[in-house]
Design a protein around this motif. Structure first.
Motif, PDB file in Angstrom:
ATOM      1  N   THR B 183      27.564  -1.136 -10.615  1.00 31.82           N
ATOM      2  CA  THR B 183      28.586  -1.730  -9.754  1.00 31.82           C
ATOM      3  C   THR B 183      29.997  -1.471 -10.265  1.00 31.82           C
ATOM      4  O   THR B 183      30.917  -1.298  -9.479  1.00 31.82           O
ATOM      5  N   LEU B 185      31.081   1.133 -11.776  1.00 38.02           N
ATOM      6  CA  LEU B 185      31.386   2.553 -11.956  1.00 38.02           C
ATOM      7  C   LEU B 185      31.786   3.188 -10.623  1.00 38.02           C
ATOM      8  O   LEU B 185      31.449   2.693  -9.560  1.00 38.02           O
ATOM      9  N   ASP B 186      32.477   4.331 -10.693  1.00 37.80           N
ATOM     10  CA  ASP B 186      32.845   4.963  -9.427  1.00 37.80           C
ATOM     11  C   ASP B 186      31.665   5.762  -8.878  1.00 37.80           C
ATOM     12  O   ASP B 186      30.673   5.999  -9.561  1.00 37.80           O
ATOM     13  N   VAL B 187      31.782   6.150  -7.620  1.00 37.86           N
ATOM     14  CA  VAL B 187      30.596   6.652  -6.902  1.00 37.86           C
ATOM     15  C   VAL B 187      29.997   7.918  -7.506  1.00 37.86           C
ATOM     16  O   VAL B 187      28.786   8.095  -7.487  1.00 37.86           O
ATOM     17  N   VAL B 188      30.834   8.795  -8.056  1.00 40.81           N
ATOM     18  CA  VAL B 188      30.293  10.043  -8.598  1.00 40.81           C
ATOM     19  C   VAL B 188      29.431   9.740  -9.831  1.00 40.81           C
ATOM     20  O   VAL B 188      28.301  10.218  -9.957  1.00 40.81           O
ATOM     21  N   VAL B 189      29.973   8.901 -10.721  1.00 42.28           N
ATOM     22  CA  VAL B 189      29.229   8.533 -11.925  1.00 42.28           C
ATOM     23  C   VAL B 189      27.968   7.755 -11.541  1.00 42.28           C
ATOM     24  O   VAL B 189      26.886   7.955 -12.103  1.00 42.28           O
ATOM     25  N   GLN B 190      28.102   6.870 -10.566  1.00 41.31           N
ATOM     26  CA  GLN B 190      26.965   6.088 -10.094  1.00 41.31           C
ATOM     27  C   GLN B 190      25.834   7.008  -9.633  1.00 41.31           C
ATOM     28  O   GLN B 190      24.675   6.828  -9.991  1.00 41.31           O
ATOM     29  N   ARG B 191      26.185   8.026  -8.844  1.00 41.13           N
ATOM     30  CA  ARG B 191      25.170   8.939  -8.344  1.00 41.13           C
ATOM     31  C   ARG B 191      24.504   9.694  -9.496  1.00 41.13           C
ATOM     32  O   ARG B 191      23.288   9.826  -9.543  1.00 41.13           O
ATOM     33  N   GLU B 192      25.323  10.157 -10.454  1.00 36.96           N
ATOM     34  CA  GLU B 192      24.765  10.911 -11.585  1.00 36.96           C
ATOM     35  C   GLU B 192      23.747  10.070 -12.355  1.00 36.96           C
ATOM     36  O   GLU B 192      22.675  10.545 -12.714  1.00 36.96           O
ATOM     37  N   LEU B 194      22.046   7.247 -11.374  1.00 38.07           N
ATOM     38  CA  LEU B 194      20.838   6.868 -10.639  1.00 38.07           C
ATOM     39  C   LEU B 194      19.933   8.066 -10.403  1.00 38.07           C
ATOM     40  O   LEU B 194      18.711   7.961 -10.424  1.00 38.07           O
ATOM     41  N   GLN B 195      20.546   9.217 -10.200  1.00 37.02           N
ATOM     42  CA  GLN B 195      19.748  10.434 -10.036  1.00 37.02           C
ATOM     43  C   GLN B 195      18.938  10.705 -11.299  1.00 37.02           C
ATOM     44  O   GLN B 195      17.773  11.079 -11.240  1.00 37.02           O
ATOM     45  N   ASN B 198      16.077   8.347 -11.515  1.00 32.31           N
ATOM     46  CA  ASN B 198      15.044   8.787 -10.571  1.00 32.31           C
ATOM     47  C   ASN B 198      14.206   9.914 -11.174  1.00 32.31           C
ATOM     48  O   ASN B 198      12.977   9.912 -11.081  1.00 32.31           O
ATOM     49  N   LEU B 217      23.037   2.363  -0.867  1.00 31.20           N
ATOM     50  CA  LEU B 217      22.588   2.912  -2.143  1.00 31.20           C
ATOM     51  C   LEU B 217      21.117   2.565  -2.373  1.00 31.20           C
ATOM     52  O   LEU B 217      20.324   3.374  -2.845  1.00 31.20           O
ATOM     53  N   GLN B 220      18.723   4.746  -0.530  1.00 28.94           N
ATOM     54  CA  GLN B 220      18.625   6.081  -1.134  1.00 28.94           C
ATOM     55  C   GLN B 220      17.675   6.112  -2.323  1.00 28.94           C
ATOM     56  O   GLN B 220      16.987   7.086  -2.554  1.00 28.94           O
ATOM     57  N   PHE B 221      17.671   5.036  -3.083  1.00 28.40           N
ATOM     58  CA  PHE B 221      17.026   5.051  -4.390  1.00 28.40           C
ATOM     59  C   PHE B 221      15.620   4.443  -4.362  1.00 28.40           C
ATOM     60  O   PHE B 221      14.725   4.904  -5.058  1.00 28.40           O
TER      61      PHE B 221
END
Lengths: 304, 267
Positions: B183, B185-192, B194-195, B198, B217, B220-221
């Motif tokens: 929560t 973190l910014d979206v790019v870091v968040q995606r990295e 969680l990916q 996964n 989100l 997606q996850f």
């Protein structure tokens, strides 16, 4: 377009000196117009809040100037500064820390009226405070005597908005006003800011890292990375037709329920992300206009 | 579900007050299969974090878990564990990434030492083995192992978050609970991040209980999602179904409170 109320013109701010100098902003320029919102988006550390603080005169720019109705505020006299302090108001990110826990809501709204609106006297003050609370959809009878800890986050942020409106401002700087609020009240605050902007012809600088809310409230958008604005223009155009690689990266990372993480389309490749970050961090003075009012900075590597 | 890893049954938690009790979690039941990512969504105060804390028995008074509640992990009731069994159970079987976890690292201790703390108190590893394991875990989250001697403040927020996740994974837990892990973190870091989680769960097969208020989100996850309202689980379904065909009115309302990137503007 009408004359800009507040303009940042080539503003650079550095912290530290010698080899450890940090360039918080590099030659940032934008203008705020009455009745319009500009969204400033970017990751943490990209310089968004530094821009806000310079607009609030909390930081002095290292280079460049800030113009209020065409006049540089660096040369302004003390009465001009008082007027500027009235005209430019800020709404902070943290609704819990930005109200004094030892004072009632009535006190928080009475102070700005006494300081900046001397024409309101005596019993009229109480009436004005009531009007302010009604404007932000709070019931004065319930809220006036309460202390900040007795209110929810959303209610506190509404009090903060009322406090900002008390001085009859022309510019509102809102730094992540909804990021600490719950999803269920976030939209209410955004709708309120939008209504204020339209009805009182306020110029709004909306700082966020949530590009979807920027779309919702702002006519114009500027994307910042590493202290530079890398792309700017009408919000819809920038989101639908992003030019700069960093803007594309930012947009591709916005949570999208239609694409699951296992889907190869959702994949961010860390090498590409690194390349975009490295490329976007290089200072670049040239920008190109790709369509009417939509600009993007050139990049050492070709976008695409 | 044939053999769920985690099975929460009739979980009821009250916060005991002077005059009356507040029911934070009201008769909630759900299962998580091995290797599955299960999401709990809802607004603040709906009880989702209370459930997360209860599963690793980190809840503190005035929170009280009512008697008929059961939290079964591989058939064993977590609520019946003795203090020794509980100490062995935490981290080895259920690890937790807290909200604002990046601030949960000890600021005055090196990253390597913080790995050692976890490894030495739960295993009989030697110092050299622990160092080896810590380096291996850091590589998994894309951080160079030669930074083990650095302190938390020398890393960015996103890196600190990845370090916390790496410490969580160090003992191969069967279930990882993540309470709003990205929560701040910014979206790019968040995606990295969680990916990466996964990918790791596909490799190692652990389950995840994922808590957030960001429904997009979550879809997606997660494989399955439960929607909570005022302590109750009001809807539970596959992630796609929660997005495509939300059943409960509250789920629909929750969706409508998210501005869409490609949707209309207010202007």
């Amino acid at each position: 377009m009408s004359q800009a109320i507040l303009t940042l013109d080539g503003v650079t701010k550095t912290f530290g000196h010698g080899p450890s100098t940090v360039h918080a902003t590099r030659s940032v320029s934008f203008s705020l117009h009455a009745g319009r919102a500009l969204a400033l988006v970017g990751e943490s550390g990209s310089g968004k809040t530094t821009c806000a603080r310079m607009a609030m005169r909390e930081y002095q720019p290292t280079a460049g100037q800030i113009l209020y109705k065409g006049k540089s505020i660096a040369e302004a006299g003390s009465s001009d500064i008082t007027d500027y302090r009235r005209a430019v108001q800020m709404i902070f990110q943290d609704p819990f820390a930005s109200l004094n826990p030892a004072h009632t809501i009535a006190y928080h709204l009475t102070r700005p009226l006494k300081l900046h609106r001397p024409e309101i006297k005596g019993g009229a003050i109480r009436a004005a405070v009531g009007d302010l609370l009604r404007q932000v959809q709070l019931d004065p009878d319930i809220v006036l005597g309460k202390y900040p800890h007795e209110l929810s986050g959303g209610q506190r942020q509404r009090v903060n908005i009322a406090r900002a409106l008390a001085t009859r401002p022309e510019v509102i700087v809102a730094d992540e006003p909804t990021s600490m609020l719950d999803v269920s009240v976030r939209l209410g605050i955004l709708n309120l800011l939008n209504k204020m902007k339209q009805e009182m012809k306020l110029a709004l600088l909306y700082i966020t890292h949530d590009i979807a809310t920027a779309r919702y409230i702002a006519e114009d958008i500027a994307v910042m990375y590493a202290g530079q604005i890398v792309e700017w223009g009408p919000t819809g155009r920038v989101i639908e037709n992003p030019i700069h690689p960093y803007t594309r990266l930012l947009l591709s990372a916005v949570p999208d329920p239609q694409i699951r993480f296992d889907d190869p389309r959702a994949r961010l490749r860390s090498r590409e992300v690194e390349n975009v970050r490295r490329g976007s961090g290089v200072p670049e003075s040239e920008a190109l206009e790709y369509e009417a009012g939509h600009f993007a900075r050139k990049l050492a590597m070709e976008p695409g | 579900m044939n053999h769920p890893l985690l099975s929460v049954k009739n979980l009821t938690i009250d916060y005991i007050g002077d005059r009356k009790d507040f029911r934070a979690v009201d008769d909630v039941s759900f299962d998580i299969a091995p290797g599955e990512v299960f999401g709990l969504a809802g607004e603040s105060g709906c009880g989702k974090s209370t459930i997360a804390f209860a599963i690793s028995r980190l809840h503190k008074p005035p929170a009280l878990i009512r008697r008929q509640s059961k939290i079964l992990l591989n058939g064993r009731d977590v609520l019946d564990l003795t203090p020794q069994a509980l100490a062995a159970f935490r981290w080895r079987e259920v690890a937790m990434v807290f909200q604002s976890a990046m601030n949960s690292l000890n600021p005055v201790s090196r990253i390597g030492d913080q790995f050692h703390d976890v490894l030495m108190s739960h295993t009989t590893m030697t110092k050299a083995q622990a160092r080896e394991r810590a380096a291996e875990m850091l590589r998994l989250v894309d951080i160079s192992p030669d930074r083990l001697r650095d302190y938390p403040h020398q890393f960015s927020g996103g890196m600190r978050q990845r370090i916390v996740i790496a410490i969580c994974m160090a003992l191969d837990p069967k279930l990882v609970i993540m309470d709003e892990p990205t929560t701040a973190l910014d979206v790019v870091v968040q995606r990295e991040i969680l990916q990466r989680i996964n990918d790791l769960r596909r490799t190692f097969g652990f389950s995840v209980l994922f808590i957030t208020h960001d429904l997009g989100l979550m879809v997606q996850f997660c494989d399955r999602i439960g929607i909570m309202l005022a302590g109750r689980l009001v809807e539970e379904n596959a992630a796609e179904a929660i997005f495509q065909t939300p059943g409960h009115d509250y789920t629909k309302k929750l969706w409508s409170s998210f501005p869409s990137l490609h949707g209309g503007a207010l202007l």
